[in-house]
Design a protein around this motif. Sequence first.
Motif, mmCIF file in Angstrom:
data_model
loop_
_atom_site.group_PDB
_atom_site.id
_atom_site.type_symbol
_atom_site.label_atom_id
_atom_site.label_comp_id
_atom_site.label_asym_id
_atom_site.label_seq_id
_atom_site.Cartn_x
_atom_site.Cartn_y
_atom_site.Cartn_z
ATOM 1 N N VAL A 15 -23.684 20.309 -14.452
ATOM 2 C CA VAL A 15 -23.718 20.266 -15.933
ATOM 3 C C VAL A 15 -22.161 19.981 -16.343
ATOM 4 O O VAL A 15 -22.293 19.215 -17.600
ATOM 5 C CB VAL A 15 -23.944 22.010 -16.423
ATOM 6 N N GLU A 16 -21.216 20.080 -15.984
ATOM 7 C CA GLU A 16 -19.973 19.314 -16.105
ATOM 8 C C GLU A 16 -19.893 17.847 -16.168
ATOM 9 O O GLU A 16 -19.269 17.275 -17.053
ATOM 10 C CB GLU A 16 -18.927 19.985 -15.355
ATOM 11 N N LYS A 17 -20.574 17.489 -15.258
ATOM 12 C CA LYS A 17 -20.738 15.965 -15.025
ATOM 13 C C LYS A 17 -21.566 15.338 -16.378
ATOM 14 O O LYS A 17 -21.137 14.206 -16.608
ATOM 15 C CB LYS A 17 -21.110 15.501 -13.503
ATOM 16 N N GLN A 18 -22.502 16.046 -16.412
ATOM 17 C CA GLN A 18 -23.350 15.555 -17.527
ATOM 18 C C GLN A 18 -22.564 15.594 -18.765
ATOM 19 O O GLN A 18 -22.777 14.876 -19.634
ATOM 20 C CB GLN A 18 -24.682 16.396 -17.512
ATOM 21 N N GLU A 19 -21.856 16.716 -18.992
ATOM 22 C CA GLU A 19 -21.139 16.793 -20.284
ATOM 23 C C GLU A 19 -20.072 15.427 -20.464
ATOM 24 O O GLU A 19 -19.949 15.107 -21.340
ATOM 25 C CB GLU A 19 -20.263 18.233 -20.402
ATOM 26 N N GLU A 20 -19.482 15.232 -19.082
ATOM 27 C CA GLU A 20 -18.512 14.150 -19.252
ATOM 28 C C GLU A 20 -19.198 12.820 -19.612
ATOM 29 O O GLU A 20 -18.721 11.996 -20.296
ATOM 30 C CB GLU A 20 -17.995 14.153 -17.911
ATOM 31 N N ARG A 21 -20.534 12.548 -19.181
ATOM 32 C CA ARG A 21 -21.376 11.455 -19.153
ATOM 33 C C ARG A 21 -21.676 11.449 -20.706
ATOM 34 O O ARG A 21 -21.675 10.185 -21.381
ATOM 35 C CB ARG A 21 -22.452 11.746 -18.374
ATOM 36 N N THR A 87 -29.867 11.771 -21.094
ATOM 37 C CA THR A 87 -28.709 12.507 -20.535
ATOM 38 C C THR A 87 -29.020 14.083 -21.152
ATOM 39 O O THR A 87 -28.637 15.048 -20.717
ATOM 40 C CB THR A 87 -27.304 11.996 -20.564
ATOM 41 N N LEU A 88 -28.815 14.146 -22.528
ATOM 42 C CA LEU A 88 -28.869 15.499 -23.245
ATOM 43 C C LEU A 88 -30.076 16.420 -22.789
ATOM 44 O O LEU A 88 -30.071 17.532 -22.553
ATOM 45 C CB LEU A 88 -29.173 15.160 -24.683
ATOM 46 N N SER A 89 -31.291 15.909 -22.572
ATOM 47 C CA SER A 89 -32.539 16.371 -22.006
ATOM 48 C C SER A 89 -32.468 16.677 -20.577
ATOM 49 O O SER A 89 -32.617 18.001 -20.339
ATOM 50 C CB SER A 89 -33.678 15.329 -22.054
ATOM 51 N N ARG A 132 -36.700 20.984 -29.382
ATOM 52 C CA ARG A 132 -35.237 20.228 -29.144
ATOM 53 C C ARG A 132 -35.561 18.819 -28.791
ATOM 54 O O ARG A 132 -34.618 17.929 -29.409
ATOM 55 C CB ARG A 132 -34.845 20.817 -27.894
ATOM 56 N N GLU A 133 -36.363 18.377 -28.313
ATOM 57 C CA GLU A 133 -37.097 16.908 -28.144
ATOM 58 C C GLU A 133 -37.214 16.170 -29.457
ATOM 59 O O GLU A 133 -36.575 15.075 -29.572
ATOM 60 C CB GLU A 133 -37.921 16.512 -26.866
ATOM 61 N N ALA A 134 -37.794 16.722 -30.224
ATOM 62 C CA ALA A 134 -38.214 16.316 -31.596
ATOM 63 C C ALA A 134 -36.883 16.074 -32.392
ATOM 64 O O ALA A 134 -36.624 15.106 -32.826
ATOM 65 C CB ALA A 134 -39.235 16.891 -32.166
ATOM 66 N N LYS A 135 -36.042 17.155 -32.165
ATOM 67 C CA LYS A 135 -34.707 16.914 -32.807
ATOM 68 C C LYS A 135 -33.938 15.655 -32.316
ATOM 69 O O LYS A 135 -33.312 14.898 -33.126
ATOM 70 C CB LYS A 135 -33.895 18.000 -33.036
ATOM 71 N N HIS A 136 -33.762 15.429 -30.865
ATOM 72 C CA HIS A 136 -33.241 14.224 -30.252
ATOM 73 C C HIS A 136 -33.704 13.099 -30.760
ATOM 74 O O HIS A 136 -33.024 12.048 -31.277
ATOM 75 C CB HIS A 136 -33.008 14.612 -29.027
ATOM 76 N N TRP A 137 -35.120 13.038 -30.831
ATOM 77 C CA TRP A 137 -35.670 11.545 -31.290
ATOM 78 C C TRP A 137 -35.356 11.399 -32.694
ATOM 79 O O TRP A 137 -35.269 10.342 -33.171
ATOM 80 C CB TRP A 137 -37.168 11.634 -31.128
#
Length: 193
Positions: A15-21, A87-89, A132-137
């Motif tokens: 989770v921390e690596k994905q936050e950095e990404r 990456t957010l998903s 959440r997916e719809a908000k990202h799109w």
Amino acid sequence: MEEQEQKVDEMRRIVEKQEERIQSLQSNAFKLANFYFVFQGIVLTAISDSLISLTCSQRWFPFTLSFLAGMINLVAMFRIGLKYKKTLSQQYQNNLDYQNALQTLHRLREAPAARPWTSTSNSVEQNRDGFREAKHWFAFFICISVFVAFLCVNLFGCWKILCLRDECGNLPDNENCINLCDGAKCISVCREY
């Protein structure tokens, strides 16, 4: 229980690596947008400067330059945006897994003699959240739309600014008036009766 602690630590690192990404992708997108805005500012300043001797018939040059820069940046922004959304998903799903692993570890610590906890209806939701997916799109679509709108405004500016200078030649001549022009500056001189 030690195996579960290792799983929790591993999930936390993921989770921390994905936050950095995510932070890196945001930074790259902002840098790319800033470079594009500076480039467009230079192009628009150059064509609006009265020292440059471009005419209306040469407007294709700054237009093409702006168009190519805009398309390259649009494709790059689109690719970065898709990576960001993906990456957010993934981070959301991994965060759910991390929360489940924490709950399992907590239950194992509370009742070490009891049998290992299995998932029940009370566990953290495992399914992807459609909203959440719809908000990202939607956010992705809005960002790309704003970039395209800015590109269109710049292209329109590149097309029209140079031709505004030549409007002095479009002033009507009549038998009572003479148009005197020096580059973009024109004056109409009319005789009085």
